[in-house]
Write a protein that holds these residues in place. Structure first.
Motif, PDB file in Angstrom:
ATOM      1  N   ASN A  38       6.206   3.659   9.403  1.00 23.04           N
ATOM      2  CA  ASN A  38       7.298   3.050   8.644  1.00 23.04           C
ATOM      3  C   ASN A  38       6.802   2.402   7.350  1.00 23.04           C
ATOM      4  N   ILE A  39       5.531   2.030   7.315  1.00 23.78           N
ATOM      5  CA  ILE A  39       4.970   1.429   6.107  1.00 23.78           C
ATOM      6  C   ILE A  39       5.031   2.404   4.924  1.00 23.78           C
ATOM      7  N   LEU A  40       5.061   3.696   5.228  1.00 23.35           N
ATOM      8  CA  LEU A  40       5.081   4.712   4.174  1.00 23.35           C
ATOM      9  C   LEU A  40       6.446   4.828   3.493  1.00 23.35           C
ATOM     10  N   GLN A  41       7.483   4.233   4.072  1.00 22.14           N
ATOM     11  CA  GLN A  41       8.800   4.291   3.431  1.00 22.14           C
ATOM     12  C   GLN A  41       8.904   3.356   2.226  1.00 22.14           C
ATOM     13  N   PHE A  42       7.899   2.514   2.041  1.00 18.90           N
ATOM     14  CA  PHE A  42       7.864   1.593   0.896  1.00 18.90           C
ATOM     15  C   PHE A  42       6.864   2.118  -0.123  1.00 18.90           C
ATOM     16  N   PRO A  43       7.321   2.755  -1.207  1.00 19.67           N
ATOM     17  CA  PRO A  43       6.360   3.315  -2.175  1.00 19.67           C
ATOM     18  C   PRO A  43       5.729   2.267  -3.086  1.00 19.67           C
ATOM     19  N   ASN A  44       6.359   1.096  -3.204  1.00 18.83           N
ATOM     20  CA  ASN A  44       5.811   0.042  -4.061  1.00 18.83           C
ATOM     21  C   ASN A  44       5.249  -1.069  -3.190  1.00 18.83           C
ATOM     22  N   TRP A  45       3.962  -1.225  -3.236  1.00 20.98           N
ATOM     23  CA  TRP A  45       3.274  -2.235  -2.434  1.00 20.98           C
ATOM     24  C   TRP A  45       2.771  -3.352  -3.327  1.00 20.98           C
ATOM     25  N   ARG A  46       2.623  -4.529  -2.741  1.00 18.73           N
ATOM     26  CA  ARG A  46       1.917  -5.643  -3.365  1.00 18.73           C
ATOM     27  C   ARG A  46       0.642  -5.812  -2.538  1.00 18.73           C
ATOM     28  N   LEU A  47      -0.482  -5.857  -3.203  1.00 14.04           N
ATOM     29  CA  LEU A  47      -1.773  -6.009  -2.529  1.00 14.04           C
ATOM     30  C   LEU A  47      -2.360  -7.361  -2.881  1.00 14.04           C
ATOM     31  N   ARG A  48      -2.796  -8.095  -1.851  1.00 13.34           N
ATOM     32  CA  ARG A  48      -3.414  -9.396  -2.097  1.00 13.34           C
ATOM     33  C   ARG A  48      -4.919  -9.250  -1.943  1.00 13.34           C
ATOM     34  N   GLY A  49      -5.578  -9.411  -3.062  1.00 13.48           N
ATOM     35  CA  GLY A  49      -7.022  -9.323  -3.091  1.00 13.48           C
ATOM     36  C   GLY A  49      -7.607 -10.535  -3.785  1.00 13.48           C
ATOM     37  N   PRO A  50      -8.856 -10.444  -4.201  1.00 15.57           N
ATOM     38  CA  PRO A  50      -9.524 -11.575  -4.851  1.00 15.57           C
ATOM     39  C   PRO A  50      -8.849 -12.031  -6.144  1.00 15.57           C
ATOM     40  N   LYS A  51      -8.140 -11.132  -6.828  1.00 16.78           N
ATOM     41  CA  LYS A  51      -7.479 -11.481  -8.089  1.00 16.78           C
ATOM     42  C   LYS A  51      -6.043 -11.963  -7.875  1.00 16.78           C
ATOM     43  N   GLY A  52      -5.626 -12.108  -6.626  1.00 16.50           N
ATOM     44  CA  GLY A  52      -4.238 -12.480  -6.345  1.00 16.50           C
ATOM     45  C   GLY A  52      -3.424 -11.244  -6.017  1.00 16.50           C
ATOM     46  N   TRP A  53      -2.122 -11.329  -6.196  1.00 19.98           N
ATOM     47  CA  TRP A  53      -1.218 -10.215  -5.888  1.00 19.98           C
ATOM     48  C   TRP A  53      -1.206  -9.205  -7.023  1.00 19.98           C
ATOM     49  N   GLU A  54      -1.309  -7.930  -6.658  1.00 17.71           N
ATOM     50  CA  GLU A  54      -1.205  -6.836  -7.612  1.00 17.71           C
ATOM     51  C   GLU A  54      -0.177  -5.847  -7.089  1.00 17.71           C
ATOM     52  N   THR A  55       0.533  -5.205  -7.987  1.00 19.03           N
ATOM     53  CA  THR A  55       1.512  -4.190  -7.611  1.00 19.03           C
ATOM     54  C   THR A  55       0.879  -2.817  -7.744  1.00 19.03           C
ATOM     55  N   CYS A  56       1.155  -1.949  -6.772  1.00 18.28           N
ATOM     56  CA  CYS A  56       0.684  -0.572  -6.859  1.00 18.28           C
ATOM     57  C   CYS A  56       1.743   0.349  -6.276  1.00 18.28           C
ATOM     58  N   GLN A  57       1.612   1.626  -6.597  1.00 20.77           N
ATOM     59  CA  GLN A  57       2.513   2.630  -6.056  1.00 20.77           C
ATOM     60  C   GLN A  57       1.734   3.575  -5.172  1.00 20.77           C
ATOM     61  N   ILE A  58       2.365   3.964  -4.081  1.00 22.03           N
ATOM     62  CA  ILE A  58       1.770   4.916  -3.150  1.00 22.03           C
ATOM     63  C   ILE A  58       2.384   6.278  -3.464  1.00 22.03           C
ATOM     64  N   ASP A  59       1.542   7.288  -3.721  1.00 20.14           N
ATOM     65  CA  ASP A  59       2.090   8.606  -4.017  1.00 20.14           C
ATOM     66  C   ASP A  59       1.854   9.618  -2.908  1.00 20.14           C
ATOM     67  N   ALA A  60       1.133   9.227  -1.840  1.00 22.28           N
ATOM     68  CA  ALA A  60       0.945  10.104  -0.688  1.00 22.28           C
ATOM     69  C   ALA A  60       0.452   9.271   0.497  1.00 22.28           C
ATOM     70  N   GLY A  61       0.787   9.730   1.679  1.00 25.90           N
ATOM     71  CA  GLY A  61       0.326   9.069   2.892  1.00 25.90           C
ATOM     72  C   GLY A  61       0.572   9.964   4.085  1.00 25.90           C
ATOM     73  N   ARG A  62      -0.287   9.828   5.113  1.00 23.76           N
ATOM     74  CA  ARG A  62      -0.150  10.680   6.294  1.00 23.76           C
ATOM     75  C   ARG A  62      -0.918  10.086   7.467  1.00 23.76           C
ATOM     76  N   HIS A  63      -0.600  10.595   8.651  1.00 17.88           N
ATOM     77  CA  HIS A  63      -1.355  10.222   9.843  1.00 17.88           C
ATOM     78  C   HIS A  63      -2.752  10.812   9.747  1.00 17.88           C
ATOM     79  N   HIS A  64      -3.718  10.067  10.237  1.00 14.74           N
ATOM     80  CA  HIS A  64      -5.082  10.566  10.334  1.00 14.74           C
ATOM     81  C   HIS A  64      -5.694   9.938  11.577  1.00 14.74           C
ATOM     82  N   GLY A  65      -5.943  10.746  12.586  1.00 16.37           N
ATOM     83  CA  GLY A  65      -6.444  10.207  13.853  1.00 16.37           C
ATOM     84  C   GLY A  65      -5.406   9.273  14.453  1.00 16.37           C
TER      85      GLY A  65
END
Length: 179
Positions: free
Chosen positions: A38-65
């Motif tokens: 279900n996480i793949l239904q959201f193409p726009n993610w916010r990632l929290r890393g050392p620089k704070g929140w950043e916006t990114c887009q997901i252009d592909a995703g799939r099951h692996h193992g």
């Protein structure tokens, strides 16, 4: 990619990037959603890393193992992908699907006060610190209260969880205070 000046208080954490995968910018993702993809239904993610929140887009995703792998748009090498390892993944709360009456997201329950009406007595157990999955059922991890104990209460509506009042911020349970 960094969004400056935006309010990130209305985000819900839905997963975590664990490690880079392959050499073309893919990453492995640990999803907190049910089902996990279900996480793949959201193409726009916010990632929290050392620089704070950043916006990114997901252009592909799939099951692996037993997990998921995802490609972040514009990230095309393993070196670029490693900058996102161990970043929390969040989405805007308003984009979450509307639930049926009586269904709740974990983030809605976390922080609520838990009281027990056990054998005619009222006990304040503290607040839901977080939720955890055990396989058989979800569990409320409750901390605080007068006795400062941590309690693990099965999240079983109708059995142990009697009422959830989001407006009042209270979950009423039928739970022995000795446990």
């Amino acid at each position: 990619m960094t969004e400056k000046g935006n309010n990130f208080t209305d985000l819900v954490t839905v997963g975590r990037i664990t490690t880079a995968y392959g050499v073309r910018g893919w990453v492995k993702v640990h999803s907190y959603t049910e089902p996990m993809d279900n996480i793949l239904q959201f193409p726009n993610w916010r990632l929290r890393g050392p620089k704070g929140w950043e916006t990114c887009q997901i252009d592909a995703g799939r099951h692996h193992g037993k997990g998921l792998v995802v490609h972040i748009k514009g990230i095309d090498s393993r070196d670029e992908a490693t900058q996102f390892c161990q970043c929390d993944i969040a989405v805007v709360r308003d984009l979450m699907p509307v639930l049926e009456p009586g269904e709740y997201y974990w983030h809605q329950l976390e922080g609520l006060r838990v009281v027990s009406h056990f054998q005619g007595e009222v006990y304040d157990f503290g607040n839901v610190a977080h939720m955890m999955q055990t396989g058989a059922n979800d569990v409320l991890v409750v901390r605080g209260g007068a006795d400062r104990r941590e309690r693990l209460i099965p999240y079983l509506p109708g059995q142990f969880v009697l009422e959830i009042d989001l407006q009042a911020g209270v979950i009423t349970v039928d739970w022995d205070p000795a446990f």
